[in-house]
Design an enzyme around this catalytic site. Structure first.
Site, PDB file in Angstrom:
ATOM      1  N   LYS A 154       0.831  -1.221   0.000  1.00 44.97           N
ATOM      2  CA  LYS A 154       0.000   0.000   0.000  1.00 44.97           C
ATOM      3  C   LYS A 154       0.863   1.269   0.000  1.00 44.97           C
ATOM      4  CE  LYS A 154      -2.135  -1.880   3.560  1.00 44.97           C
ATOM      5  NZ  LYS A 154      -1.738  -3.279   3.370  1.00 44.97           N
ATOM      6  N   ILE A 155       1.838   1.318   0.890  1.00 44.80           N
ATOM      7  CA  ILE A 155       2.647   2.538   1.012  1.00 44.80           C
ATOM      8  C   ILE A 155       3.611   2.661  -0.160  1.00 44.80           C
ATOM      9  CG2 ILE A 155       4.361   3.726   2.447  1.00 44.80           C
ATOM     10  CD1 ILE A 155       2.999   2.335   4.902  1.00 44.80           C
ATOM     11  N   ARG A 231      10.808  -0.029   8.987  1.00 42.73           N
ATOM     12  CA  ARG A 231      11.215  -0.495  10.315  1.00 42.73           C
ATOM     13  C   ARG A 231      12.731  -0.375  10.418  1.00 42.73           C
ATOM     14  NH1 ARG A 231       6.835   0.268  11.625  1.00 42.73           N
ATOM     15  NH2 ARG A 231       5.263  -1.127  12.503  1.00 42.73           N
ATOM     16  N   ASP A 255      13.081   7.519   9.562  1.00 41.98           N
ATOM     17  CA  ASP A 255      11.959   7.742  10.468  1.00 41.98           C
ATOM     18  C   ASP A 255      11.913   6.638  11.519  1.00 41.98           C
ATOM     19  OD1 ASP A 255       9.541   9.171  11.258  1.00 41.98           O
ATOM     20  OD2 ASP A 255       8.459   7.374  10.599  1.00 41.98           O
ATOM     21  N   GLU A 260      15.094   1.949  18.499  1.00 36.92           N
ATOM     22  CA  GLU A 260      14.282   3.130  18.837  1.00 36.92           C
ATOM     23  C   GLU A 260      13.392   2.946  20.062  1.00 36.92           C
ATOM     24  OE1 GLU A 260      11.871   3.204  15.141  1.00 36.92           O
ATOM     25  OE2 GLU A 260      10.122   2.892  16.408  1.00 36.92           O
ATOM     26  N   HIS A 292       9.780   8.193  14.272  1.00 34.83           N
ATOM     27  CA  HIS A 292       8.634   7.338  13.925  1.00 34.83           C
ATOM     28  C   HIS A 292       7.360   8.186  13.827  1.00 34.83           C
ATOM     29  CE1 HIS A 292       7.648   2.833  13.885  1.00 34.83           C
ATOM     30  NE2 HIS A 292       6.697   3.477  13.233  1.00 34.83           N
ATOM     31  N   GLN A 293       7.467   9.169  12.982  1.00 35.59           N
ATOM     32  CA  GLN A 293       6.444  10.209  12.878  1.00 35.59           C
ATOM     33  C   GLN A 293       5.620  10.065  11.599  1.00 35.59           C
ATOM     34  OE1 GLN A 293       8.462  14.013  12.944  1.00 35.59           O
ATOM     35  NE2 GLN A 293       6.730  15.054  11.989  1.00 35.59           N
ATOM     36  N   ALA A 294       6.053   9.175  10.709  1.00 35.99           N
ATOM     37  CA  ALA A 294       5.469   9.147   9.360  1.00 35.99           C
ATOM     38  C   ALA A 294       3.958   8.926   9.379  1.00 35.99           C
ATOM     39  CB  ALA A 294       6.144   8.073   8.520  1.00 35.99           C
ATOM     40  N   PHE A 295       3.462   8.189  10.364  1.00 34.43           N
ATOM     41  CA  PHE A 295       2.024   7.887  10.398  1.00 34.43           C
ATOM     42  C   PHE A 295       1.198   9.039  10.941  1.00 34.43           C
ATOM     43  CE2 PHE A 295       0.882   7.569  14.881  1.00 34.43           C
ATOM     44  CZ  PHE A 295       2.137   7.683  15.467  1.00 34.43           C
TER      45      PHE A 295
HETATM   46  P1  NAI Z   1       1.895  -3.897   2.856  1.00 34.82           P
HETATM   47  O1  NAI Z   1       1.697  -5.177   3.558  1.00 34.82           O
HETATM   48  O2  NAI Z   1       0.762  -3.290   2.092  1.00 34.82           O
HETATM   49  O3  NAI Z   1       3.141  -4.008   1.853  1.00 34.82           O
HETATM   50  C1  NAI Z   1       4.331  -4.639   2.201  1.00 34.82           C
HETATM   51  C2  NAI Z   1       4.966  -5.145   0.912  1.00 34.82           C
HETATM   52  O4  NAI Z   1       6.238  -5.697   1.237  1.00 34.82           O
HETATM   53  C3  NAI Z   1       4.143  -6.237   0.210  1.00 34.82           C
HETATM   54  O5  NAI Z   1       3.977  -5.941  -1.163  1.00 34.82           O
HETATM   55  C4  NAI Z   1       4.972  -7.490   0.419  1.00 34.82           C
HETATM   56  O6  NAI Z   1       4.857  -8.415  -0.655  1.00 34.82           O
HETATM   57  C5  NAI Z   1       6.377  -6.892   0.485  1.00 34.82           C
HETATM   58  N1  NAI Z   1       7.348  -7.802   1.059  1.00 34.82           N
HETATM   59  C6  NAI Z   1       7.146  -8.791   1.980  1.00 34.82           C
HETATM   60  N2  NAI Z   1       8.316  -9.425   2.219  1.00 34.82           N
HETATM   61  C7  NAI Z   1       9.246  -8.818   1.461  1.00 34.82           C
HETATM   62  C8  NAI Z   1      10.631  -9.057   1.240  1.00 34.82           C
HETATM   63  N3  NAI Z   1      11.273 -10.055   1.894  1.00 34.82           N
HETATM   64  N4  NAI Z   1      11.289  -8.268   0.380  1.00 34.82           N
HETATM   65  C9  NAI Z   1      10.631  -7.293  -0.302  1.00 34.82           C
HETATM   66  N5  NAI Z   1       9.325  -7.035  -0.157  1.00 34.82           N
HETATM   67  C10 NAI Z   1       8.636  -7.795   0.716  1.00 34.82           C
HETATM   68  O7  NAI Z   1       2.415  -2.886   3.983  1.00 34.82           O
HETATM   69  P2  NAI Z   1       2.352  -1.298   3.985  1.00 34.82           P
HETATM   70  O8  NAI Z   1       1.073  -0.853   4.584  1.00 34.82           O
HETATM   71  O9  NAI Z   1       2.741  -0.783   2.653  1.00 34.82           O
HETATM   72  O10 NAI Z   1       3.488  -0.969   5.059  1.00 34.82           O
HETATM   73  C11 NAI Z   1       4.862  -1.257   4.788  1.00 34.82           C
HETATM   74  C12 NAI Z   1       5.647  -1.106   6.081  1.00 34.82           C
HETATM   75  O11 NAI Z   1       5.613   0.258   6.509  1.00 34.82           O
HETATM   76  C13 NAI Z   1       5.042  -1.875   7.278  1.00 34.82           C
HETATM   77  O12 NAI Z   1       5.524  -3.214   7.311  1.00 34.82           O
HETATM   78  C14 NAI Z   1       5.506  -1.088   8.453  1.00 34.82           C
HETATM   79  O13 NAI Z   1       6.681  -1.686   8.954  1.00 34.82           O
HETATM   80  C15 NAI Z   1       5.847   0.295   7.896  1.00 34.82           C
HETATM   81  N6  NAI Z   1       5.037   1.371   8.478  1.00 34.82           N
HETATM   82  C16 NAI Z   1       5.680   2.430   9.056  1.00 34.82           C
HETATM   83  C17 NAI Z   1       4.970   3.469   9.600  1.00 34.82           C
HETATM   84  C18 NAI Z   1       5.651   4.676  10.195  1.00 34.82           C
HETATM   85  O14 NAI Z   1       4.988   5.493  10.877  1.00 34.82           O
HETATM   86  N7  NAI Z   1       6.935   4.878   9.983  1.00 34.82           N
HETATM   87  C19 NAI Z   1       3.499   3.450   9.609  1.00 34.82           C
HETATM   88  C20 NAI Z   1       2.921   2.312   8.924  1.00 34.82           C
HETATM   89  C21 NAI Z   1       3.673   1.299   8.400  1.00 34.82           C
END
Ligand code: NAI
Length: 345
Positions: A154-155, A231, A255, A260, A292-295
């Site tokens: 998604k992101i 992460r 971020d 952390e 960790h502010q991105a959200f």
């Molecule tokens: P998502 O689940 O929609 O997308 C994750 C993608 O990573 C998927 O397409 C998946 O196939 C892929 N993936 C899985 N294993 C992998 C690997 N070994 N190598 C490469 N790609 C791989 O998740 P979304 O919502 O896009 O979030 C991504 C990450 O963002 C989360 O896991 C979370 O850690 C982080 N995040 C950080 C935030 C922040 O405030 N800094 C807030 C929300 C999420």
């Protein structure tokens, strides 16, 4: 009334959770402490624990929750690397908020990138001091540069769209490439070799831990900009520092940081930071750290509270069936039994 112990509560959590909880008869007990083995006792008497990214939901914590009769662990985040989902299987159900505002995170990643490459952080400080010199502020155009996006969920996909809007060439790596998405997938090594900017949007797993290490950095272009809004554990921070010192890495925008948990989200000004590595990274002129502010947007906070309350209600009203359950049973964690409207156990 369902009672929820909400751990690691911050001032910005309270209004939205109190509001959505009151609408659906869910009472939140706001606890400022993080959930771990020492604090789990505070969950006694509650039906649910609600946790965030730096709570430690280990096997030992899960056993205690089970003993106290806690039925549900409700993550108010998308990532769940801090929960031992395997240990929870058969004992306590786990739900998360799969998406609350992927735009918030993708836009923050671009904000960091622009700040870094156009030296906005430096200009801001200078002009506040009536220093109008431009020396040292030369940036570079994003237009025409290659962005390498790791993780096209998604992101990652929103970040790709944003990059395309800037006229960048985008390549991507994903362990599970999306079919018919129009995304130019390449092997991870190729992405390292070709990208001017690398942005991480995949989850932290055993496989992805330290995916950016010394060897990976060795393959990258000189001057590469690394963005991590995913992460901290995706990057070996020691190797990152070495890459910066060697002038291989042009800039890093972080971020998230592997260590952390005891640092971010708190006001540590006036204290001596006991993390040499983070101190050294922050001291670098080409490193930008946000905690960790991105959200953190209004839209995201409302969506997090709304979805969490709905997850909890859905679990208790539908015999434990919740679309946002994280299931260990079938091994695919997120794909699980949702379509069949079944519980994990
Ligand atoms: P998502 O689940 O929609 O997308 C994750 C993608 O990573 C998927 O397409 C998946 O196939 C892929 N993936 C899985 N294993 C992998 C690997 N070994 N190598 C490469 N790609 C791989 O998740 P979304 O919502 O896009 O979030 C991504 C990450 O963002 C989360 O896991 C979370 O850690 C982080 N995040 C950080 C935030 C922040 O405030 N800094 C807030 C929300 C999420």
């Amino acid at each position: 009334m369902i009672t929820v112990a909400l751990f690691d509560a911050k001032a910005y959590d309270r209004p939205s959770f109190a509001h959505y909880g009151a609408l659906r008869d869910v009472e939140f007990r706001f606890l400022e402490t993080k959930l771990n083995e020492d604090t789990v006792e505070l969950a006694r008497g509650c039906d649910v624990v609600c946790v965030f990214v730096n709570d430690t939901v280990s096997a030992a914590v899960i056993d205690r929750l089970y003993e106290y009769g806690v039925k549900l662990i409700a993550l108010r985040s998308a990532g769940y690397n801090n929960v031992d989902v395997r240990a929870a299987y058969g004992k306590v159900h786990v739900v998360h908020v799969p998406a609350y505002s992927p735009y918030a995170v993708a836009e923050h990643a671009m904000a960091l990138l622009l700040t870094s490459v156009r030296r906005i952080h430096k200009a801001y400080n200078r002009t506040r001091d009536f220093n109008f010199s431009l020396n040292g502020l030369t940036g570079f155009d994003l237009h025409g540069k290659t962005a390498g996006v790791v993780g096209t969920g998604k992101i990652g996909r929103i970040f790709i769209d944003i990059c395309r809007g800037f006229g960048m060439r985008v390549i991507a790596y994903d362990r599970f490439p999306a079919e018919d998405s129009g995304i130019a997938y390449v092997a991870l090594d190729e992405l390292f070799q070709q990208s001017d900017i690398i942005s991480l949007h995949c989850p932290l797993t055993d496989e992805t831990r330290h995916m950016i290490d010394g060897a990976a950095i060795g393959k990258m272009k000189k001057g590469v900009v690394i963005l991590n809004t995913s992460r901290g554990g995706l990057i070996d921070a020691e190797a990152l520092l070495e890459g910066i010192k060697a002038r291989k890495i042009g800039a890093a925008c972080l971020d998230v940081y592997e260590e952390e948990a005891d640092i971010f989200f708190e006001d540590r000004s006036g204290h001596i930071l006991n993390d040499e590595l983070l101190s050294r990274l922050i001291s670098m002129p080409n490193v930008i750290v946000t905690s960790h502010q991105a959200f953190l947007t209004e839209e995201a906070l409302n969506n997090i509270a709304d979805t969490t309350v709905n997850n909890i209600r859905s679990y208790f009203e539908n015999d434990g069936i919740c679309d946002n359950e994280l299931c260990y049973r079938c091994g695919s964690i997120e794909r699980c039994r949702k379509d069949r409207k079944e519980r994990c156990f």
